[in-house]
Design a protein around this motif. Structure first.
Motif, mmCIF file in Angstrom:
data_model
loop_
_atom_site.group_PDB
_atom_site.id
_atom_site.type_symbol
_atom_site.label_atom_id
_atom_site.label_comp_id
_atom_site.label_asym_id
_atom_site.label_seq_id
_atom_site.Cartn_x
_atom_site.Cartn_y
_atom_site.Cartn_z
ATOM 1 N N LYS A 1 7.829 3.772 14.631
ATOM 2 C CA LYS A 1 7.164 3.641 13.339
ATOM 3 C C LYS A 1 7.430 2.326 12.630
ATOM 4 O O LYS A 1 6.885 2.097 11.556
ATOM 5 C CB LYS A 1 7.659 4.782 12.416
ATOM 6 N N ASP B 1 -0.344 4.022 8.637
ATOM 7 C CA ASP B 1 1.000 4.280 9.171
ATOM 8 C C ASP B 1 0.866 4.156 10.691
ATOM 9 O O ASP B 1 0.624 5.138 11.382
ATOM 10 C CB ASP B 1 1.435 5.691 8.736
ATOM 11 N N GLU C 1 -3.120 5.797 11.594
ATOM 12 C CA GLU C 1 -3.030 6.963 10.710
ATOM 13 C C GLU C 1 -3.407 6.472 9.317
ATOM 14 O O GLU C 1 -2.628 5.784 8.668
ATOM 15 C CB GLU C 1 -1.598 7.543 10.671
ATOM 16 N N PHE D 1 10.193 10.801 6.361
ATOM 17 C CA PHE D 1 10.849 9.801 7.215
ATOM 18 C C PHE D 1 10.609 8.453 6.561
ATOM 19 O O PHE D 1 9.936 8.347 5.532
ATOM 20 C CB PHE D 1 10.326 9.863 8.656
ATOM 21 N N VAL E 1 5.459 10.829 4.818
ATOM 22 C CA VAL E 1 5.447 12.274 5.019
ATOM 23 C C VAL E 1 4.688 12.569 6.300
ATOM 24 O O VAL E 1 3.598 12.026 6.510
ATOM 25 C CB VAL E 1 4.725 12.980 3.851
ATOM 26 N N GLU F 1 -3.809 6.692 5.434
ATOM 27 C CA GLU F 1 -3.078 7.461 4.428
ATOM 28 C C GLU F 1 -3.324 6.925 3.011
ATOM 29 O O GLU F 1 -3.531 5.732 2.823
ATOM 30 C CB GLU F 1 -1.570 7.443 4.723
HETATM 31 ZN ZN ZN Z 1 1.756 9.101 8.958
#
Ligand code: ZN
Length: 201
Positions: free
Chosen positions: A104, A83, A52, A28, A6, A54
């Motif tokens: 990503k 992420d 990131e 995604f 997300v 999470e």
């Molecule tokens: Zn993220």
């Protein structure tokens, strides 16, 4: 196995990237092959990679069109995750309104700590990330734009999720680049859940 993610699920993070707070969850995916349980993060040659932190939910049973009230019953485990994102590439794609898949899904781009049986009370504690001993991110589920039940319910209107799938629930503010030699620690409450070392290839 799927890795669902997300975007912009903490208002402060959406703003630090120059985005409006979204009205619906932005989903995604990352390639399943980029999942990493290694304690080494390898930065792809010549790229700038952002961390990131999470909270990651792991599905224990499959589902489609799940009401919010039943959503949490589909989660069996949780872990912390990174992420990892090629921000320059993501911004370039985004400017043109194109998908940012290639920003990503490089090898190792979805880092996870050991999975643990879900305990919702425990997950009300802050998640945090330090780099070289300095705290760079701190978040709490209470600050999510869309809570976990909502994320699962909305996701289940789009896809059938499966036992073993991952859901990265978005990152709090404080994202930034990783550097060769960085030492990362990830934790929840007063417990350290992972320590990672960064190298550039
Ligand atoms: Zn993220």
């Amino acid at each position: 196995m799927n890795i669902f993610c997300v975007g912009q699920n903490y208002a402060k993070h959406a703003k630090e990237l120059g985005n409006e707070v979204p009205k619906d969850p932005i989903f995604f995916q990352k390639a399943s092959s980029c999942l990493s349980t290694s304690d080494v993060i390898k930065i792809p040659r010549g790229r700038e990679i952002h961390y990131e932190l999470e909270l990651v939910m792991i599905f224990g049973k499959s589902g489609k069109s799940i009401p919010k009230s039943e959503a949490l019953n589909h989660i069996s485990h949780w872990c912390l995750g990174l992420d990892l994102t090629d921000r320059e590439r993501q911004n370039k794609r985004r400017e043109k309104g194109l998908p940012w898949f290639d920003a990503k899904s490089f090898p190792g781009a979805a880092v996870i700590t050991d999975r643990e049986t879900v305990n919702w009370q425990k997950l009300e504690q802050d998640l945090w990330l330090t780099i070289n001993g300095v705290e760079v991110q701190r978040g709490n589920v209470s600050n999510m734009v869309f809570d976990i039940s909502t994320l699962i319910s909305v996701l289940s209107e789009i896809v059938t999720f499966q036992d073993g799938d991952f859901l990265f629930t978005g990152t709090p503010s404080g994202v930034g680049p990783l550097h060769d030699g960085d030492e990362l620690m990830l934790g929840l409450g007063d417990e350290t859940k992972g320590s990672l070392h960064v190298t550039s290839s």
